[in-house]
Design a protein around this motif. Structure first.
Motif, PDB file in Angstrom:
ATOM      1  N   LYS B 330      -1.045 -10.371   1.432  1.00 58.28           N
ATOM      2  CA  LYS B 330      -0.256  -9.218   0.981  1.00 58.28           C
ATOM      3  C   LYS B 330       1.117  -9.195   1.664  1.00 58.28           C
ATOM      4  CE  LYS B 330       0.004  -4.257   1.521  1.00 58.28           C
ATOM      5  NZ  LYS B 330      -0.625  -2.949   1.552  1.00 58.28           N
ATOM      6  N   GLN B 331       1.118  -9.410   2.985  1.00 54.79           N
ATOM      7  CA  GLN B 331       2.388  -9.384   3.726  1.00 54.79           C
ATOM      8  C   GLN B 331       3.308 -10.518   3.308  1.00 54.79           C
ATOM      9  OE1 GLN B 331       3.314  -6.966   5.270  1.00 54.79           O
ATOM     10  NE2 GLN B 331       1.577  -5.892   6.188  1.00 54.79           N
ATOM     11  N   GLN B 332       2.736 -11.693   3.140  1.00 53.15           N
ATOM     12  CA  GLN B 332       3.566 -12.846   2.763  1.00 53.15           C
ATOM     13  C   GLN B 332       4.115 -12.682   1.347  1.00 53.15           C
ATOM     14  OE1 GLN B 332       1.614 -16.692   3.598  1.00 53.15           O
ATOM     15  NE2 GLN B 332       0.359 -15.588   5.073  1.00 53.15           N
ATOM     16  N   ALA B 333       3.287 -12.142   0.458  1.00 48.03           N
ATOM     17  CA  ALA B 333       3.744 -11.917  -0.917  1.00 48.03           C
ATOM     18  C   ALA B 333       4.878 -10.884  -0.920  1.00 48.03           C
ATOM     19  CB  ALA B 333       2.584 -11.449  -1.787  1.00 48.03           C
ATOM     20  N   ARG B 334       4.714  -9.866  -0.089  1.00 47.46           N
ATOM     21  CA  ARG B 334       5.744  -8.834   0.032  1.00 47.46           C
ATOM     22  C   ARG B 334       7.065  -9.427   0.487  1.00 47.46           C
ATOM     23  NH1 ARG B 334       4.690  -3.175   3.302  1.00 47.46           N
ATOM     24  NH2 ARG B 334       4.909  -1.874   1.469  1.00 47.46           N
ATOM     25  N   ALA B 335       6.978 -10.347   1.425  1.00 48.08           N
ATOM     26  CA  ALA B 335       8.193 -10.990   1.934  1.00 48.08           C
ATOM     27  C   ALA B 335       8.880 -11.773   0.821  1.00 48.08           C
ATOM     28  CB  ALA B 335       7.847 -11.911   3.100  1.00 48.08           C
ATOM     29  N   ARG B 336       8.106 -12.160  -0.186  1.00 44.93           N
ATOM     30  CA  ARG B 336       8.704 -12.875  -1.322  1.00 44.93           C
ATOM     31  C   ARG B 336       8.888 -11.946  -2.531  1.00 44.93           C
ATOM     32  NH1 ARG B 336       6.451 -18.668  -2.405  1.00 44.93           N
ATOM     33  NH2 ARG B 336       8.163 -18.450  -3.918  1.00 44.93           N
ATOM     34  N   GLY B 337       8.782 -10.644  -2.309  1.00 47.10           N
ATOM     35  CA  GLY B 337       9.149  -9.684  -3.352  1.00 47.10           C
ATOM     36  C   GLY B 337       8.026  -9.311  -4.309  1.00 47.10           C
ATOM     37  N   VAL B 338       6.788  -9.624  -3.955  1.00 45.53           N
ATOM     38  CA  VAL B 338       5.664  -9.271  -4.834  1.00 45.53           C
ATOM     39  C   VAL B 338       4.734  -8.319  -4.079  1.00 45.53           C
ATOM     40  CG1 VAL B 338       3.623 -10.138  -6.055  1.00 45.53           C
ATOM     41  CG2 VAL B 338       5.785 -11.413  -6.134  1.00 45.53           C
ATOM     42  N   MET B 339       4.503  -7.166  -4.667  1.00 43.94           N
ATOM     43  CA  MET B 339       3.649  -6.195  -3.994  1.00 43.94           C
ATOM     44  C   MET B 339       2.279  -6.109  -4.667  1.00 43.94           C
ATOM     45  SD  MET B 339       6.254  -3.247  -2.843  1.00 43.94           S
ATOM     46  CE  MET B 339       6.756  -2.834  -4.477  1.00 43.94           C
ATOM     47  N   VAL B 340       1.246  -6.303  -3.850  1.00 45.71           N
ATOM     48  CA  VAL B 340      -0.143  -6.185  -4.321  1.00 45.71           C
ATOM     49  C   VAL B 340      -0.902  -5.328  -3.309  1.00 45.71           C
ATOM     50  CG1 VAL B 340      -0.118  -8.447  -5.462  1.00 45.71           C
ATOM     51  CG2 VAL B 340      -0.857  -8.272  -3.068  1.00 45.71           C
ATOM     52  N   ALA B 341      -2.099  -4.883  -3.688  1.00 45.96           N
ATOM     53  CA  ALA B 341      -2.911  -4.075  -2.778  1.00 45.96           C
ATOM     54  C   ALA B 341      -3.990  -4.954  -2.149  1.00 45.96           C
ATOM     55  CB  ALA B 341      -3.554  -2.919  -3.542  1.00 45.96           C
ATOM     56  N   ALA B 354     -11.734  -7.661   3.153  1.00 44.73           N
ATOM     57  CA  ALA B 354     -10.815  -8.579   3.847  1.00 44.73           C
ATOM     58  C   ALA B 354     -10.351  -9.744   2.990  1.00 44.73           C
ATOM     59  CB  ALA B 354     -11.469  -9.089   5.131  1.00 44.73           C
ATOM     60  N   HIS B 355     -11.126 -10.093   1.960  1.00 42.54           N
ATOM     61  CA  HIS B 355     -10.772 -11.269   1.147  1.00 42.54           C
ATOM     62  C   HIS B 355     -10.481 -10.906  -0.308  1.00 42.54           C
ATOM     63  CE1 HIS B 355     -12.004 -13.367   4.690  1.00 42.54           C
ATOM     64  NE2 HIS B 355     -13.208 -12.830   4.618  1.00 42.54           N
ATOM     65  N   HIS B 356     -10.127  -9.650  -0.543  1.00 43.48           N
ATOM     66  CA  HIS B 356      -9.852  -9.208  -1.919  1.00 43.48           C
ATOM     67  C   HIS B 356      -8.444  -8.650  -2.074  1.00 43.48           C
ATOM     68  CE1 HIS B 356     -14.010  -9.676  -3.193  1.00 43.48           C
ATOM     69  NE2 HIS B 356     -14.393  -9.085  -2.077  1.00 43.48           N
ATOM     70  N   LEU B 357      -7.915  -8.836  -3.272  1.00 47.29           N
ATOM     71  CA  LEU B 357      -6.644  -8.215  -3.647  1.00 47.29           C
ATOM     72  C   LEU B 357      -6.832  -7.509  -4.985  1.00 47.29           C
ATOM     73  CD1 LEU B 357      -4.189 -11.222  -3.043  1.00 47.29           C
ATOM     74  CD2 LEU B 357      -4.419  -9.198  -1.566  1.00 47.29           C
ATOM     75  N   ARG B 358      -6.192  -6.345  -5.153  1.00 49.39           N
ATOM     76  CA  ARG B 358      -6.158  -5.713  -6.470  1.00 49.39           C
ATOM     77  C   ARG B 358      -4.789  -5.958  -7.100  1.00 49.39           C
ATOM     78  NH1 ARG B 358      -5.801   0.699  -7.693  1.00 49.39           N
ATOM     79  NH2 ARG B 358      -3.624   0.186  -7.224  1.00 49.39           N
ATOM     80  N   LEU B 359      -4.807  -6.483  -8.327  1.00 48.77           N
ATOM     81  CA  LEU B 359      -3.567  -6.697  -9.066  1.00 48.77           C
ATOM     82  C   LEU B 359      -3.525  -5.731 -10.245  1.00 48.77           C
ATOM     83  CD1 LEU B 359      -3.481 -10.628  -9.316  1.00 48.77           C
ATOM     84  CD2 LEU B 359      -2.937  -9.154  -7.368  1.00 48.77           C
ATOM     85  N   THR B 360      -2.403  -5.039 -10.396  1.00 47.29           N
ATOM     86  CA  THR B 360      -2.207  -4.115 -11.514  1.00 47.29           C
ATOM     87  C   THR B 360      -1.306  -4.772 -12.545  1.00 47.29           C
ATOM     88  OG1 THR B 360      -2.269  -2.284  -9.950  1.00 47.29           O
ATOM     89  CG2 THR B 360      -1.388  -1.811 -12.127  1.00 47.29           C
TER      90      THR B 360
END
Lengths: 384, 384
Positions: B330-341, B354-360
């Motif tokens: 999540k943090q690394q994606a944010r640094a590249r301009g992509v926000m996920v939960a 710990a090993h899941h992401l939610r994509l909208t």
């Protein structure tokens, strides 16, 4: 007469509910604000989830008005837009009390706030009022007693101006003394001040929020009495960390800020300068209604009945002779088409309200107020 | 990157929040409904305190739609208008639980509902999901264990359709089994069903409310996902006595019904036949967004990453290889301009996420979805 409705019909006059005059709600200025809002780019933002603290333009407007009106210097971090005063009282009950915790209220006080506190399982204690508002000597006794118990009071909920149901305003001297006690007993002061802008005459004393400089105090305001209840918008002012606590709670996080769409309309309405002249108009309107009711009470009420002289707001509080039951008078008045509220619901112990009636002068037109007071006086005169 | 905003800017793409596509919110039909409302005599009524159960025309419309869509026969006494699903979940927590009482939720579940339950001091228990929804074997084990304790569970909160955060739909078989268990253990079923109308393909199974015939079940719907969140309106259906209990509670009595002004606008909008074609449009729109996201995931995600295939709603749930931490991604994606939960917030025990992401896929435009998934895939591929 159980089938009678709770609001006025052609055949009944309601002095019952604390509703604003229905003819004041829909104005050309409000309509114009809605139309301007629809034409703004902000209309789109106002239909999405909103900023949790509320519409920023409305926050800025209210902060400016409060600082201007009360000579304060609050910042925008100290104000949150709420879904009417209901939402504010509920946030306070939710986050600043715990089930079984002790809260002090005035006796009498606003029945629906009692209901909310009870829904949260709160232990309530009452402080009696006199013509200067909450009795500080009784408050101090209660605080002393509770602070020696295992359940000291954490919060005092008060309606300082044009109190519901009595119309009484808390005197300046009492306010200073309450602030002193609050500091001594570490008591949060919660000031439900939705009638504040409807002062008919002299300036009202400074708010408890002003006297405490916003420390351990939450002040609640509303658009329901001075614009339109159907918009369901109000606000609270508090310390920045208190506002942040309300912003961070589950319901705020889930729903976002209070009604973004209507808040944007209100921001547009208020910023165009329409609200303050409207308030001034309501002041004159409700002052004349109060005068009509007071004149009618003087003229028609039998000896032994007394009442308060409100300097603002919506309500007059009637005290009946000891041998008359408010509930009986209420029923008999209803049978003759006049609806009033009996005192029971406003007290922790309903028996304390057995000889009181609350009369509302905000809702019924002037000729109805006169007629209703005359009928009520006849009912009282022929009882007992 | 703490200074990055929580919503999309020119430089960031948000797959973060469960917000509808902003371009769908403000329509000519909505604008026309507002303008018609202002011209109606009801505009005045809609600015006064409202009927506690909600706007009657809107109640009638929704009852008709629900009965039509689901082949039910509910009456208008079984539906209450609420201030979004937030208000409905909060009413349930307030009146059907007690502090310390046990409530069962799905693991994972909607983070903000967890927050509301926690604000009410509720003891929460989680039931894991698989691709058919809540695992009934685990639910039964939990119910057996809790019913033998001094704190048996009273309520199961579920998001049966296009679940938040996973996108999973509870299978018909599971629904039947859950209803059986609810009867056996006297469990209130609370169905948060705000994505129901956003089904892309086949019919969804009957609601728990339908399967129980409305006994010991509360169904929650909302206008936030299929019209506009900024209106803050939704509804609940339940047994008449449950609706009455919500109507009789302190906050409803104090504030009156949910947002009378916006409810009147919505009644006007819905009755003119605008909402159902709008929903149909949103179905096609979000289906194409889902397809774009699934295609991009297939194309770009490295081996070892898996995801759900939602049949409706807003969300896809990603499972990372065990050696990758969702929070880092999540943090690394944010640094590249992509926000996920990251998954942590959706579980009672954050470690389970710990090993899941939610994509909208509802909020960002199609080209951004493609680009964001590609960046996310690069971040994942270059980690671990």
């Amino acid at each position: 007469m159980q089938s009678l409705p709770q609001s006025a019909t052609a055949d009944t006059i309601s002095l019952l509910l604390g509703h604003p005059d229905p003819t004041t709600l829909f104005t050309p200025e409000f309509q114009a604000a809605v139309e301007r809002t629809l034409a703004l780019p902000q209309a789109l933002t106002a239909l999405q989830y909103g900023n949790e603290q509320g519409n920023l333009a409305l926050i800025d407007y209210l902060v400016g008005k409060i600082n201007r009106d009360q000579g304060l210097g609050i910042s925008s971090r100290q104000l949150m837009i709420t879904g009417g005063s209901t939402h504010a009282v509920d946030l306070v009950a939710r986050l600043y009390t715990r089930p079984g915790g002790a809260v002090i209220v005035e006796a009498p006080t606003y029945a629906d706030s009692l209901h909310i506190f009870r829904d949260h399982g709160i232990e309530l204690h009452g402080v009696p009022l006199d013509e200067q508002g909450a009795r500080v000597d009784e408050l101090e006794k209660l605080l002393t007693r509770l602070s020696a118990s295992d359940n000291p009071a954490k919060l005092f909920y008060t309606i300082p101006n044009f109190h519901n149901p009595t119309g009484i305003t808390l005197s300046q001297q009492r306010r200073v003394e309450i602030v002193r006690l609050a500091r001594q007993y570490n008591l949060m002061l919660v000031e439900d001040d939705v009638y504040r802008d409807l002062a008919f005459e002299a300036d009202i004393p400074p708010s408890l929020f002003a006297l405490t400089e916003g420390v351990n105090a939450i002040h609640i305001g509303s658009f329901s009495k001075t614009l339109a209840p159907g918009l369901r918008l109000g606000w609270l002012t508090a310390a920045p960390e208190t506002v942040q606590r309300f912003v961070n709670c589950g319901t705020t996080q889930m729903g976002g800020g209070a009604s973004p769409f209507t808040a944007q309309i209100l921001a547009e309405y208020c910023r165009s300068g329409c609200w303050e002249p409207h308030i001034e108009h309501l002041r004159r309107l409700y002052q004349s209604r109060r005068d009509i009711m007071l004149t009618a009470l003087e003229r028609w009420m039998p000896a032994g009945v007394t009442w308060t002289q409100p300097d603002g707001g919506f309500f007059i509080w009637l005290t009946l002779p000891d041998d008359l039951q408010a509930r009986d008078i209420k029923q008999q008045a209803r049978a003759r088409g006049v609806m009033v509220a009996a005192g029971e619901g406003y007290f922790l112990d309903p028996a304390d309200g057995a000889h009181h009636l609350r009369l509302t002068y905000s809702f019924a037109p002037p000729s109805d107020i006169e007629r209703a007071v005359r009928i009520l006086a006849e009912v009282i005169g022929s009882s007992g």
